[in-house]
Write an enzyme that holds these catalytic residues in place. Sequence first.
Site, PDB file in Angstrom:
ATOM      1  N   HIS A   1      37.447 -14.544  -8.066  1.00  0.00           N
ATOM      2  CA  HIS A   1      37.935 -13.710  -6.963  1.00  0.00           C
ATOM      3  C   HIS A   1      38.248 -12.334  -7.509  1.00  0.00           C
ATOM      4  CE1 HIS A   1      40.473 -12.353  -3.601  1.00  0.00           C
ATOM      5  NE2 HIS A   1      39.862 -13.267  -2.886  1.00  0.00           N
TER       6      HIS A   1
ATOM      7  N   ASP B   1      36.758 -20.309  -0.483  1.00  0.00           N
ATOM      8  CA  ASP B   1      35.431 -20.451   0.109  1.00  0.00           C
ATOM      9  C   ASP B   1      34.710 -21.689  -0.403  1.00  0.00           C
ATOM     10  OD1 ASP B   1      35.634 -17.913   1.471  1.00  0.00           O
ATOM     11  OD2 ASP B   1      35.370 -16.988  -0.483  1.00  0.00           O
TER      12      ASP B   1
END
Length: 442
Positions: A318, A376
Amino acid sequence: MNATTSTLKVQEGSPEAAHLSVEGAELALPIKHGSIGPSVLDVQTLYKDTGLFTYDPGFTSTASCESKITYIDGDAGLLLYRGYPIDELAEHGDFLETCYLLLFGELPTSAQKAEFDRQVTRHTMVHEQMSRFYSGFRRDAHPMAVMCGVVGALSAFYHDSTDITDPEQRLIASIRMIAKTPTLAAMAYKYSIGQPFVYPQNALDFSANFLNMCFAVPCEEYKVNPVLARAMDRIFILHADHEQNASTSTVRLAGSSGANPFACIAAGIACLWGPAHGGANEAALKMLGEIGTPDKVDLYVKKAKDKNDPFRLMGFGHRVYKNYDPRAKIMQKTCHEVLAELGIQDDPLLEVAMELEKIALKDEYFIEKKLYPNIDFYSGITLKAMGFPTAMFTVLFAVARTVGWIAQWKEMVEDPSQRIGRPRQLYTGAPERDYVPISERR
């Protein structure tokens, strides 16, 4: 001015300022401290005092605003909404309670929660003429393309909540955006599959109502599964806000011009649509499908490590988190609950995901690069199991993030130091030159 002669340091005995030396001139840059997190250098007067701009592509070291809403510590894997850890809110609260918290700064009392729920519920319907907008789109239009259009069109229907200087109108617009975005999203889904629109049901809570609008049909009764409704509610909570990300910054930048809130949220939706932002869960699901079975995971991990191989592992790492994404832990648990409730015992995508996660948490390559699974990684599997097509994943993200956008917009509008956003640039094009008539050009 020659920037190579510049120096910057924090001098002993002067902790509230950093001292910049430019061409022999001394400039004190104030250091501002937040309640938690890193402090910042205030460079607002830098150009006026020195003729220099800062250069920070992607704004990786730049605070664009002051905010009290959301805090992220990427190294610690911490996400706070108004000071409350995301896992506690997702475990013990519901989405509308989170909405109230983000908007007003405190968790509601029972009376405040009941009144807020009532206000949102009575605003869930959209103007009937809006249904005609959908027939203007091609049947195979991407739902996010539809959302960009219909959310922006809200400003053409609700003129009584577009005056951003009126606190009452700002509040009404905020409630309307939270209430109507799920209705518009469900209509976009129904239109894409050729089914009739389903009106909101006031007897249902926020997430159950959304599932009903998406999956009910007129020819038979639809009962919302409480496990799926709770999972949907958690997904909304986990995606409600995430500090100054690309779409939130877009909303703030659009709002800084004085644009109405509906236009600002439409701008945020357009930004969210990018595959590097809101489309990441769809990309993660496609990757798991490409791998196919757990026995192929080792092969694809090797491909991911090969710089010359175009394959990339999606759903890992991320921009902000350099530790395990705190939302991913909750999403993993929710994913298992949904699959168990639906009787999906041997889901090949989940098996691939579990094998990938096991490798990622032990493999030195992933550990060194801090490539931990993010939200995700699991959300795509969960939404697929619930019956949503991949084209709807980012739309669901937008439904959840609307409250974060509107809270950030409201905070920005009410900030007395707010100015229209105007980033500067490092110009590297041609210097000034004279116009040459076309007959003389060679």
